[in-house]
Design a protein around this motif. Structure first.
Motif, short mmCIF file in Angstrom:
data_model
loop_
_atom_site.label_atom_id
_atom_site.label_comp_id
_atom_site.label_asym_id
_atom_site.label_seq_id
_atom_site.Cartn_x
_atom_site.Cartn_y
_atom_site.Cartn_z
N GLU A 454 39.77 20.58 -7.34
CA GLU A 454 39.36 21.80 -8.03
C GLU A 454 39.21 21.57 -9.53
OE1 GLU A 454 41.57 25.39 -6.38
OE2 GLU A 454 42.68 23.74 -5.46
N LEU A 455 39.82 20.47 -10.03
CA LEU A 455 39.74 20.15 -11.45
C LEU A 455 39.57 18.65 -11.63
CD1 LEU A 455 40.12 20.86 -14.52
CD2 LEU A 455 42.58 20.55 -14.15
N ILE A 456 38.58 18.25 -12.43
CA ILE A 456 38.41 16.85 -12.81
C ILE A 456 38.68 16.73 -14.30
CG2 ILE A 456 36.73 15.00 -13.16
CD1 ILE A 456 35.42 15.73 -10.58
N ILE A 457 39.55 15.79 -14.66
CA ILE A 457 39.83 15.50 -16.06
C ILE A 457 39.02 14.27 -16.45
CG2 ILE A 457 41.59 14.89 -17.75
CD1 ILE A 457 43.63 16.30 -15.95
N ALA A 458 38.06 14.44 -17.33
CA ALA A 458 37.22 13.34 -17.80
C ALA A 458 37.71 12.93 -19.18
CB ALA A 458 35.75 13.76 -17.84
N ASP A 459 38.50 11.84 -19.23
CA ASP A 459 39.14 11.42 -20.48
C ASP A 459 38.28 10.34 -21.15
OD1 ASP A 459 40.82 10.86 -22.55
OD2 ASP A 459 42.51 10.19 -21.34
N GLU A 460 37.47 10.76 -22.13
CA GLU A 460 36.55 9.85 -22.83
C GLU A 460 35.69 9.09 -21.83
OE1 GLU A 460 36.09 9.94 -25.93
OE2 GLU A 460 37.92 10.42 -27.00
N ALA A 461 35.19 9.81 -20.83
CA ALA A 461 34.52 9.16 -19.71
C ALA A 461 33.15 8.59 -20.04
CB ALA A 461 34.39 10.14 -18.54
N VAL A 462 32.54 9.00 -21.15
CA VAL A 462 31.19 8.50 -21.47
C VAL A 462 31.13 7.87 -22.86
CG1 VAL A 462 30.08 10.22 -19.99
CG2 VAL A 462 30.44 10.76 -22.40
N SER A 463 32.26 7.72 -23.53
CA SER A 463 32.23 7.29 -24.93
C SER A 463 31.76 5.85 -25.11
CB SER A 463 33.61 7.46 -25.57
OG SER A 463 34.56 6.63 -24.94
N ALA A 464 31.95 5.00 -24.09
CA ALA A 464 31.58 3.59 -24.23
C ALA A 464 30.23 3.27 -23.60
CB ALA A 464 32.66 2.70 -23.61
N LEU A 465 29.49 4.28 -23.17
CA LEU A 465 28.24 4.05 -22.46
C LEU A 465 27.05 4.12 -23.41
CD1 LEU A 465 28.85 6.25 -19.28
CD2 LEU A 465 29.39 3.83 -19.62
N ASP A 466 25.97 3.42 -23.04
CA ASP A 466 24.71 3.53 -23.77
C ASP A 466 24.22 4.97 -23.73
OD1 ASP A 466 24.59 0.72 -24.14
OD2 ASP A 466 23.81 0.51 -22.12
N VAL A 467 23.41 5.34 -24.72
CA VAL A 467 22.98 6.74 -24.81
C VAL A 467 22.20 7.18 -23.58
CG1 VAL A 467 23.04 6.99 -27.30
CG2 VAL A 467 21.03 5.99 -26.23
N SER A 468 21.36 6.30 -23.04
CA SER A 468 20.59 6.69 -21.86
C SER A 468 21.48 6.82 -20.64
CB SER A 468 19.47 5.67 -21.60
OG SER A 468 20.00 4.37 -21.45
N VAL A 469 22.43 5.89 -20.47
CA VAL A 469 23.38 5.97 -19.35
C VAL A 469 24.30 7.16 -19.55
CG1 VAL A 469 25.19 4.75 -18.10
CG2 VAL A 469 23.27 3.48 -19.04
N GLN A 470 24.72 7.39 -20.77
CA GLN A 470 25.56 8.54 -21.09
C GLN A 470 24.86 9.84 -20.69
OE1 GLN A 470 26.02 10.16 -25.31
NE2 GLN A 470 27.94 9.04 -25.07
N ALA A 471 23.58 9.94 -21.04
CA ALA A 471 22.82 11.14 -20.68
C ALA A 471 22.75 11.32 -19.17
CB ALA A 471 21.41 11.05 -21.27
N GLN A 472 22.59 10.22 -18.43
CA GLN A 472 22.54 10.31 -16.97
C GLN A 472 23.88 10.78 -16.40
OE1 GLN A 472 21.38 6.36 -15.84
NE2 GLN A 472 19.40 6.49 -16.88
N VAL A 473 24.98 10.25 -16.93
CA VAL A 473 26.31 10.64 -16.43
C VAL A 473 26.60 12.11 -16.75
CG1 VAL A 473 28.79 10.22 -16.64
CG2 VAL A 473 27.20 8.30 -16.47
N LEU A 474 26.19 12.57 -17.94
CA LEU A 474 26.40 13.96 -18.30
C LEU A 474 25.61 14.89 -17.39
CD1 LEU A 474 26.35 13.75 -22.21
CD2 LEU A 474 28.34 14.06 -20.73
#
Length: 588
Positions: A454-474
């Motif tokens: 019911e709850l997912i904690i995303a702790d800096e889950a995209v901070s180390a990713l490339d901007v394009s990959v980051q956008a896909q994960v978001l």
């Protein structure tokens, strides 16, 4: 500084570093395979050249080739030259390169923990680097090392000198690496993703430090990054790389205003921008998580008898709710207590106060009750490689939570989850090291969804990713939230990313909340000076943008360590209207 003003610095100077037709290859069973092909560029005194591109584009390999740090015999320079002044660095012996490396040309690495010696104190390592190149006494080297830590605005520099790397946060370790690079005042400084893991305010200070170095010493900087906001603010010229080759080069203003290649256009389009997300109304629903006056403190023992002499006040009097189907973001600098709150919510650290998940208190759970909590709450960590067992296939990793909880059809469910996060069933038999960073993070998200929490904690889950990959994960997280109705606690120091994904935001400083409200309230009308400072420090991906002078809080960030019985000042949130809460002061 605007792009036009920056372009005049270093543009007409003789090159300090010249790279011509550089080719770097790896030896395989089938012969030499190029990792970087025919790369040519120059860097002038006082100039900043940014090398941008996604992971695997050859950025870091290029920097290692320049520094003479490629691992022989597997990888090496197989063509071209790298000239520092009149010296071709590719022809030098390791002993000769060692004299140049760190003195005339220095490098700031992305991951400081792998660059620092774990058995030496910070002060010893800084002093050792200084004495390796300059004939100074131990006492003088110690003074210069301490001055270097002060220069990078590291809190409590005297204390940091006697600490070991594992005792510092990631942001603190990166400041130490920058201090080590700046201590010898090199002619060329290669900064390989130097601010990727840093808070926006620390990033701002680091970037300002690099500018100061250029201004005072005329240092040439090669900035390797996937953060296009940093590129826009720092660079005079930009090289865009893909698959080991240069795809575009030009002045920073031209690259951002008139990108010619589709790859460059796509890279810029993926950059999150503050204020670009349409306003949203947070869903009205019951809370899935409720924190009431939560406190987390760690005792510090000292003296011969090991008595408690001080306490780390990691989290102090924090209260907030997370509603079903919403994304609540916690933002703030390293050490403010964000990740500690996440750990307390899943029972990994003891706490005072009350934390409820779906109406059940977390404190004191054990056995079957603790196991049941994991079905309701899952965490996606910052480093997926550290979170995945390298000896297990990803199919088994995704299915493992189902097996542990005795849920049937684990293999079929794992295949479905892989498809949901954009991977294929055929990839289930591979191991984590066979995937890219973005793919590994998708695997972690699939694993987190396995138990339908019911709850997912995303702790800096995209901070180390490339901007394009980051956008896909978001995009993936948003889609999964809509599909499954899951709530997300999104912990990040990237304000632009938080602006793009959150419904409500809580701003933390030194363990306490100082502002809380909807995304539009906090980002559109920040009321607390600390929130204003965070937002003002965000790099803007526009070279023509003139950054206003950031609001500074004066002095160093106070320490969260206090003598027993002397905790920090408690802040009180007041209602500024329509659910927008702001503190009356800063804890200190």
């Amino acid at each position: 500084m605007t792009a036009s003003a920056r372009s005049m610095t270093g543009a007409d100077t003789a090159p300090v570093l010249s790279v011509e037709n550089l080719t770097v290859s790896v030896r395989t069973e089938d012969g030499l395979q190029p990792l970087v092909s025919g790369l040519t560029f120059v860097v002038g005194k006082g100039e900043t050249l940014a090398i941008a591109g996604e992971s695997g584009s050859g950025k870091s390999i290029t920097s290692l080739a320049i520094m003479g740090l490629l691992p022989p015999p597997a990888v090496g320079v197989t063509g071209g030259s790298v000239r520092l002044g009149g010296t071709d660095l590719t022809t030098l012996s390791e002993a000769a390169m060692r004299r140049i490396r760190g003195d005339r040309i220095a490098m700031i690495f992305q991951e400081p923990m792998t660059s620092l010696n774990p058995v030496l104190t910070i002060g010893m390592q800084l002093a050792e680097a200084i004495r390796a190149h300059e004939p100074v006494s131990r006492g003088e080297a110690h003074k210069r090392a301490l001055a270097a830590l002060r220069q990078v605005l590291l809190s409590e520099p005297e204390r940091r000198m006697i600490q070991y790397p594992h005792e510092l946060s990631g942001g603190m370790r990166q400041r130490v690496m920058i201090a080590m690079a700046l201590a010898l005042r090199p002619e060329v400084l290669i900064a390989d993703e130097p601010t990727t893991a840093l808070d926006v305010t620390v990033q701002r200070e680091v970037l300002d430090l690099l500018r100061d170095l250029q201004r005072d010493l005329g240092t040439a900087i090669i900035l390797i990054t996937h953060d296009m906001g940093v590129v826009a603010e720092m660079a005079d010229r930009v090289i865009v790389m893909r698959a080991g080759q240069m795809v575009e080069e030009g002045g920073v203003g031209d690259i951002f205003a008139r990108p010619q290649m589709p790859y460059t256009q796509a890279l810029l389009a993926a950059v999150p921008r503050m204020g670009s997300t349409a306003a949203r109304v947070a869903p009205k629903s019951d809370p899935i998580a409720r924190l009431s006056d939560v406190q987390v403190r760690y005792d510090i023992h000292g003296g011969i008898l090991g008595r408690v002499t001080a306490r780390v006040h990691a989290v102090e009097h924090v209260s907030f709710d997370i509603h079903k189907g919403e994304t609540f973001a916690l933002v703030g600098e390293s050490g403010c207590g964000k990740s500690t709150i996440a750990k307390a919510m899943v029972g990994l650290v003891p706490h005072e106060g009350r934390i409820e998940i779906a109406g059940q208190a977390v404190q004191g759970l054990a056995g079957a009750a603790q196991k049941a909590l994991t079905r309701r709450v899952q965490i996606v960590f910052q480093d997926p490689m550290a979170a995945l067992d390298p000896r297990m296939t990803v199919g088994n990793l995704v299915a493992e939570p189902l097996v542990i909880h005795g849920i049937g059809g684990a293999k079929e469910r794992a295949a479905d989850l892989m498809a949901r996060v954009g991977l294929t069933a055929e990839q289930m038999d591979r191991y984590p090291h066979e995937f890219s960073g973005g793919q590994r993070q998708r695997i972690c998200i699939a694993r987190a969804l396995a138990l339908q929490p019911e709850l997912i904690i995303a702790d800096e889950a995209v901070s180390a990713l490339d901007v394009s990959v980051q956008a896909q994960v978001l995009v993936l997280l948003k889609a999964l939230k809509e599909e499954f109705g899951v709530a997300i606690l999104f912990i990040s120091h990237d304000m632009a990313v938080v602006d793009s994904i959150s419904d409500r935001v809580g701003v933390m400083y030194l363990g306490q909340l100082v502002e809380r409200g909807t995304r539009a309230q906090v980002f559109g009308n920040p009321l607390h000076p600390y929130t204003q400072r965070l937002i003002a420090a965000v790099p803007v991906p526009d070279p023509a943008h003139v950054r206003p002078e950031a609001r500074r809080l004066g002095g160093e960030v106070p320490s969260p360590v206090h003598p027993v019985g002397q905790g920090p000042q408690r802040v009180v949130l007041r209602d500024a209207g329509d659910g927008h809460w702001v503190a009356n002061a800063l804890p200190g």
